[in-house]
Design a protein around this motif. Structure first.
Motif, mmCIF file in Angstrom:
data_model
loop_
_atom_site.group_PDB
_atom_site.id
_atom_site.type_symbol
_atom_site.label_atom_id
_atom_site.label_comp_id
_atom_site.label_asym_id
_atom_site.label_seq_id
_atom_site.Cartn_x
_atom_site.Cartn_y
_atom_site.Cartn_z
ATOM 1 N N GLU A 135 0.226 8.001 8.678
ATOM 2 C CA GLU A 135 -0.187 8.698 7.447
ATOM 3 C C GLU A 135 0.960 8.852 6.456
ATOM 4 O OE1 GLU A 135 -3.235 9.138 6.717
ATOM 5 O OE2 GLU A 135 -3.753 8.326 8.683
ATOM 6 N N SER B 247 0.829 -1.200 0.000
ATOM 7 C CA SER B 247 0.000 0.000 0.000
ATOM 8 C C SER B 247 0.856 1.240 0.000
ATOM 9 C CB SER B 247 -0.863 0.032 1.248
ATOM 10 O OG SER B 247 -2.131 -0.413 0.945
ATOM 11 N N ALA B 248 0.258 2.334 -0.423
ATOM 12 C CA ALA B 248 1.024 3.571 -0.461
ATOM 13 C C ALA B 248 1.127 4.209 0.917
ATOM 14 C CB ALA B 248 0.404 4.537 -1.447
ATOM 15 N N SER B 249 0.136 3.994 1.784
ATOM 16 C CA SER B 249 0.265 4.606 3.104
ATOM 17 C C SER B 249 0.324 3.534 4.183
ATOM 18 C CB SER B 249 -0.876 5.586 3.372
ATOM 19 O OG SER B 249 -1.856 5.007 4.203
ATOM 20 N N PRO C 297 3.834 7.869 3.602
ATOM 21 C CA PRO C 297 3.886 6.918 2.497
ATOM 22 C C PRO C 297 4.891 5.804 2.806
ATOM 23 C CG PRO C 297 5.096 8.897 1.950
ATOM 24 C CD PRO C 297 4.460 9.160 3.278
ATOM 25 N N THR C 298 4.562 4.589 2.404
ATOM 26 C CA THR C 298 5.410 3.437 2.723
ATOM 27 C C THR C 298 6.814 3.594 2.168
ATOM 28 O OG1 THR C 298 3.465 2.413 1.797
ATOM 29 C CG2 THR C 298 4.889 1.029 3.058
ATOM 30 N N HIS C 299 6.922 4.241 0.993
ATOM 31 C CA HIS C 299 8.235 4.284 0.360
ATOM 32 C C HIS C 299 9.160 5.301 0.991
ATOM 33 C CE1 HIS C 299 6.996 7.914 -1.752
ATOM 34 N NE2 HIS C 299 5.859 7.316 -1.976
ATOM 35 N N ALA C 300 8.649 6.086 1.932
ATOM 36 C CA ALA C 300 9.514 7.079 2.563
ATOM 37 C C ALA C 300 9.988 6.614 3.936
ATOM 38 C CB ALA C 300 8.776 8.404 2.690
#
Ligand code: ATP
Ligand code: MG
Lengths: 248, 258
Positions: free
Chosen positions: A136, A97-99, A138-141
């Protein structure tokens, strides 16, 4: 000491491979212990894990959870996967997921919970894993350590009885590991059973209460760390003697 | 993390309902396209830039730099509208002429007006989209599409693709670094060979990853169907709503007085 999960003479070969990754594996994982699974690269640890909640099906032999042989139809698998959670070797494989909050909510939704219940589970797991302030984000950060904790939270949100973790700590710094072990200690207090694949013999000595040694697709040993230390034949045969006492 | 993504996640109106932000951006975009007046488009640029700075708290230069990049491409694309090239001298009395060897370069006031209008119109539309992109992360836009009842398959695909763009970029960077440090790009020939290897390796990597993702999803009880996750909670910003209305009305009013 009752067995939570048992493997009985399990054989498994990856499609297209000519050797067995699991070759007559028989082992029992007792309930309520901190279990360390050790063994060389390629010994079959990850393959064993993938059999635990029915992701892979043995070519022959049997896997039993709480005394019942695994069944591989959808409803059985669903209830099995609620009881057994797996955190994978590489957190990036698991986070889709993105978040962060959304990723953690994925498992609880699959259990068929309502939105209110899902939110509660997400919060519980985030609290436990110390990721509340990044829900909240983003997963990629996330950093490696944060990703590991988010991946763990995603599994714990389903409230499994047995937590399996495949070298979760491999890429973490000592502080990151410390945090994961703090989480494990809390889980222990909640009566969960934890299986951890590791290459760190310190973890075996200091954390585990039960050790399984894999060697060539088989369990070469299962017992307490003290028993393992006393078992010179096994230490010799699995090569552990070479590394256990005089790690550089 | 990508710079646009960074701001999308950390601006002051991040938690405002994406419908509100998208509503404003799409309206402004449509007005630029439909009203079709250079000054209206220019005002739209000013509004969107202003709102991004004032309401969302973005540094003015960030918006400016994105806009500048777009302007560059727009200018390239509109050169053909402003100028025409021919081998015979144009007869239009209004035309400005320039002879280069056998070629006649010409332009007319009308063509120039068209080109300027086109650039500004596109720039207005682009700045509306910039406003949206810089204030709203893709997660929120996907969430908005979910609410608009877009096909769930499409939405899941977008979610997973968005996530994997970063994972792939990561693999790509690592592979290129590994190749470079072993002099994989030291000559043109080696470079081509390395790039080829990189492509195929990236493909295999992606395939393996997708398999591991499937396993990981299954382990968390996924049995096919939509990937269900928590909807995010947003709030409606009244100040933004008010200035949005003013902005839109001002665009319409400007068109009426022109
Ligand atoms: N996807 C795969 N396809 C084919 N063979 C595989 C695959 N995954 C593992 N194997 C093989 O199965 C055997 C057991 O591998 P497994 O990954 O279970 O070992 P492991 O104990 O987890 O090792 P590590 O400590 O390196 O993680 C190895 O011989 C490996 O080559
Ligand atoms: Mg492994």
């Amino acid at each position: 000491m009752s067995a939570l999960l048992e493997f009985d003479d399990v054989y498994y070969r990856y499609p297209g491979q000519d050797h067995y990754a699991l070759e007559g594996l028989s082992v029992a994982f007792p309930e309520g212990e901190n279990i360390a699974l050790i063994g060389r690269n390629g010994a079959g640890k990850s393959t064993l894990f993938l059999h635990c909640n029915g992701l892979y099906q043995p070519n022959s032999g049997q896997v039993r959870f709480a005394g019942h042989p695994l069944k591989y139809d959808r409803p059985s698998l669903k209830s099995l996967r609620q009881h057994i959670g797996i955190v994978f070797q590489n957190a990036d494989d698991q986070l889709f997921s993105a978040s962060v909050a959304q990723d953690i909510s994925f498992g609880p939704y699959n259990l068929g919970l309502s939105e209110t219940e899902v939110r509660r589970q997400v919060h519980m797991a985030a609290e436990l894993c110390g990721v509340v302030d990044m829900l909240e984000r983003p997963t990629h950060a996330l950093s490696g350590g944060e990703k590991a904790r988010v991946a763990l939270a995603g599994v714990l949100a389903m409230d499994p009885d047995l937590l399996i973790s495949d070298e979760l700590m491999a890429n973490l710094d000592p502080w990151g590991r410390r945090r994961i072990f703090d989480i494990f200690h809390q889980l222990r207090r909640r009566g969960k059973t934890i299986v951890l694949a590791t290459h760190d013999l310190n973890v075996v000595r200091r954390w585990s209460t039960y050790v399984v040694v894999m060697d060539g697709g088989r369990a070469a040993f299962a017992g307490t760390p003290d028993q393992l230390l006393a078992d010179e034949a096994t230490l010799e045969q699995t090569g552990l003697a070479q590394v256990w006492f005089d790690e550089v | 993390m990508h710079i646009i993504d960074c701001y999308a996640y950390s601006n002051k109106i991040r938690a405002v309902d994406p419908a509100q932000k998208a509503g404003l951006a799409v309206t402004v975009l449509l007005l630029c396209l439909l009203l079709n007046r250079p000054l209206v488009s220019l005002l739209a640029v000013v509004w969107m830039w202003g709102l991004a700075v004032w309401q969302a708290g973005l540094p003015p230069l960030v918006f400016g730099r994105v806009l500048l990049a777009e302007l560059f491409f727009l200018l390239l694309a509109t050169v053909a509208v402003a100028l025409s090239v021919s081998t015979i001298a144009p007869t239009n009395p209004e035309a400005w002429l320039l002879q280069i060897g056998p070629l006649w370069l010409s332009s007319t006031p009308a063509a120039l007006y068209n080109a300027v209008n086109l650039v500004l119109r596109a720039l207005g539309a682009a700045s509306a989209m910039n406003f949206l992109a810089l204030t709203t992360p893709l997660v929120d836009l996907v969430e908005l599409m979910r609410r608009l009842r877009l096909s769930p398959i499409l939405i899941d695909l977008m979610t997973v693709m968005y996530r994997f763009i970063f994972v792939l970029l990561d693999s790509l960077n690592r592979m290129v670094a590994a190749q470079e440090s072993r002099l994989g790009y030291s000559s043109y020939r080696r470079g081509m060979a390395s790039a080829g290897l990189l492509g195929s390796q990236l493909f295999i990597d992606t395939y393996r990853r997708s398999q591991r993702l499937q396993t990981a999803l299954d382990a968390r009880g996924y049995t096919g169907g939509d990937l269900r996750v928590l909807p995010t909670t947003y709030y409606t910003s009244r100040p933004l709503l008010a200035v949005s209305a003013v902005a839109i009305l001002s665009l319409l009013a400007l068109r009426l007085v022109l």
